[in-house]
Write a protein that holds these residues in place. Structure first.
Motif, short mmCIF file in Angstrom:
data_model
loop_
_atom_site.label_atom_id
_atom_site.label_comp_id
_atom_site.label_asym_id
_atom_site.label_seq_id
_atom_site.Cartn_x
_atom_site.Cartn_y
_atom_site.Cartn_z
N ASP A 52 12.71 17.09 -1.13
CA ASP A 52 13.44 18.37 -1.06
C ASP A 52 14.57 18.25 -0.04
O ASP A 52 14.84 17.19 0.51
N ARG A 53 15.24 19.37 0.22
CA ARG A 53 16.41 19.34 1.11
C ARG A 53 16.04 18.95 2.54
O ARG A 53 16.87 18.44 3.28
N GLU A 54 14.79 19.19 2.91
CA GLU A 54 14.33 18.83 4.25
C GLU A 54 13.77 17.42 4.30
O GLU A 54 13.23 16.98 5.31
N GLY A 55 13.86 16.70 3.17
CA GLY A 55 13.35 15.34 3.13
C GLY A 55 11.85 15.26 3.03
O GLY A 55 11.24 14.25 3.45
N ARG A 56 11.22 16.27 2.47
CA ARG A 56 9.76 16.28 2.33
C ARG A 56 9.37 16.24 0.85
O ARG A 56 10.14 16.62 -0.02
N VAL A 57 8.14 15.78 0.62
CA VAL A 57 7.59 15.72 -0.74
C VAL A 57 6.31 16.54 -0.78
O VAL A 57 5.41 16.32 0.04
N PRO A 58 6.20 17.51 -1.68
CA PRO A 58 4.93 18.24 -1.82
C PRO A 58 3.80 17.25 -2.13
O PRO A 58 3.96 16.38 -2.99
N GLU A 59 2.67 17.37 -1.44
CA GLU A 59 1.59 16.41 -1.61
C GLU A 59 1.15 16.28 -3.06
O GLU A 59 0.86 15.19 -3.54
N GLU A 60 1.09 17.41 -3.78
CA GLU A 60 0.60 17.36 -5.14
C GLU A 60 1.57 16.65 -6.10
O GLU A 60 1.20 16.32 -7.23
N ARG A 61 2.80 16.41 -5.63
CA ARG A 61 3.79 15.72 -6.48
C ARG A 61 4.17 14.34 -5.93
O ARG A 61 5.00 13.66 -6.51
N ARG A 62 3.55 13.94 -4.84
CA ARG A 62 3.87 12.64 -4.25
C ARG A 62 3.46 11.53 -5.22
O ARG A 62 2.31 11.46 -5.65
N PRO A 63 4.37 10.63 -5.58
CA PRO A 63 4.00 9.54 -6.50
C PRO A 63 2.92 8.65 -5.89
O PRO A 63 2.74 8.59 -4.67
N ALA A 64 2.19 7.98 -6.75
CA ALA A 64 1.18 7.02 -6.32
C ALA A 64 1.28 5.78 -7.19
O ALA A 64 1.73 5.84 -8.34
N ILE A 65 0.84 4.65 -6.63
CA ILE A 65 0.80 3.39 -7.38
C ILE A 65 -0.64 2.92 -7.44
O ILE A 65 -1.33 2.85 -6.41
N LEU A 66 -1.11 2.60 -8.64
CA LEU A 66 -2.45 2.04 -8.85
C LEU A 66 -2.29 0.61 -9.35
O LEU A 66 -1.53 0.36 -10.28
N ILE A 67 -3.02 -0.32 -8.73
CA ILE A 67 -3.01 -1.71 -9.19
C ILE A 67 -4.44 -2.09 -9.56
O ILE A 67 -5.33 -2.12 -8.69
N SER A 68 -4.66 -2.35 -10.83
CA SER A 68 -5.96 -2.84 -11.30
C SER A 68 -5.89 -4.36 -11.36
O SER A 68 -5.27 -4.94 -12.26
#
Length: 320
Positions: A107-123
């Protein structure tokens, strides 16, 4: 097979594509650089080796709730999941896409809502570098480690280890560098594979055909006791998926506390473990289990997982 049936499937036996598609919300997985794209190793044909149209790794994107999830799922059935030029490039590409998504969501303050923060999974399902194209594979390992560093402070990276080959070689380093490691009892994690150890020091010292020995030294239960594995789950896709959901429900700062390496206090902790091993001189991992308060260590591999998790004594953590 319906969705519930797929979720109850053994993670150990599932293909890379099945694992990737079932770890995210139903219908949200989109594979990137799929077999139809025919992106194959340029080196294997020159050596007279067969190629795979996905080069032994499935990559894609899906969602868990509102969160974009970027997936890497290795296929041990192709050259033991070994990492070559294309395989490694696909992994690096997923990290770059995830970081681009992070920048887009700010967002404009440089923050990411936790529920929308991307994640990476490596199997993971790999023995490490593909010897057929070793230089390219080693470079890929270095690039992946560099990308993991780029995610710090931004994106959680979660390792899932419970497939047939396990996670060995340079990919063992990669898994250790991620934020969280989830394993099943069937999962195996180490630097050097059992066959290589036997080859180098002899069968008398390490018998690669002894499945019990391999499990005691590289298996999920041993790694859990040693705090190398953060979460231990049953051998089902559902169990791994549930563990991922529970981890991602935590604030990002709390997820970072699961890390095992990367800070000076954690280095000091590892050095203390080296000193402890030198003083204990264990003949078997069960000697280490006993040292941490497990009075009957020989019973630990036999217990049901729920019983094991309730009763086992793990290595004390010196670092919060």
């Amino acid at each position: 097979m319906n969705t519930d049936g797929l979720m109850e499937m053994s993670f150990y036996s599932a293909t890379a594509r099945r694992r990737a598609s079932q770890l995210v919300d139903p219908g949200t997985f989109s594979e990137l650089l799929a077999p139809n794209d025919r992106l194959v190793s340029p080196h294997l044909p020159e050596l007279g080796e067969a190629v795979s149209f996905d080069d032994g790794v499935v990559t894609g994107v899906g969602r868990i709730g509102a969160r974009p999830v970027f997936l890497i799922s290795q296929e041990g059935r192709f050259i033991g999941g070994a990492v070559g030029e294309i395989h490694g490039a696909k992994m690096v590409g997923i990290f770059r896409l995830a970081l681009q998504a992070y920048e887009t969501i700010l967002d404009r303050e440089g923050r990411v809502p936790e529920e929308r923060r991307p994640a990476i999974l490596i199997s993971f399902d790999t023995g490490g570098v593909r010897l057929h194209e070793a230089n390219a594979g080693l470079l890929a390992h270095a690039e992946i480690m560099d990308m993991i560093q780029e995610t710090k402070g931004k994106i959680p990276v979660i390792s899932l280890i419970g497939s047939k080959v396990g996670c060995f070689g340079g990919m063992g380093f990669v898994a250790a560098a991620t934020d969280v490691i989830v394993m099943s009892s069937l999962g195996r994690l180490g630097l050097t594979g059992p066959e290589v150890i036997e080859q180098e020091i002899g069968k008398e010292e390490f018998d690669a055909s002894d499945k019990s020995l391999i499990s005691r030294t590289t298996g999920g239960r041993h790694r859990y006791i040693m705090q190398d594995c953060n979460v231990l789950v049953d051998d089902t896709i559902r169990a791994f998926r549930r563990a991922v959901e529970e981890i991602l429900a935590l604030p990002y700062e709390e997820i970072c506390h699961y890390r095992r390496i990367g800070t000076y206090p954690l280095v000091q902790e590892q050095m203390a473990l080296v000193q402890q091993a030198a003083e204990l001189m264990p003949g078997d991992s069960m000697d280490v289990w006993r040292c941490y308060g497990n009075d009957e260590p020989e019973l630990l591999p036999e217990w049901e997982l729920s019983e094991f998790l309730c009763a086992v004594r793990r290595r004390p953590k010196e670092v919060p």
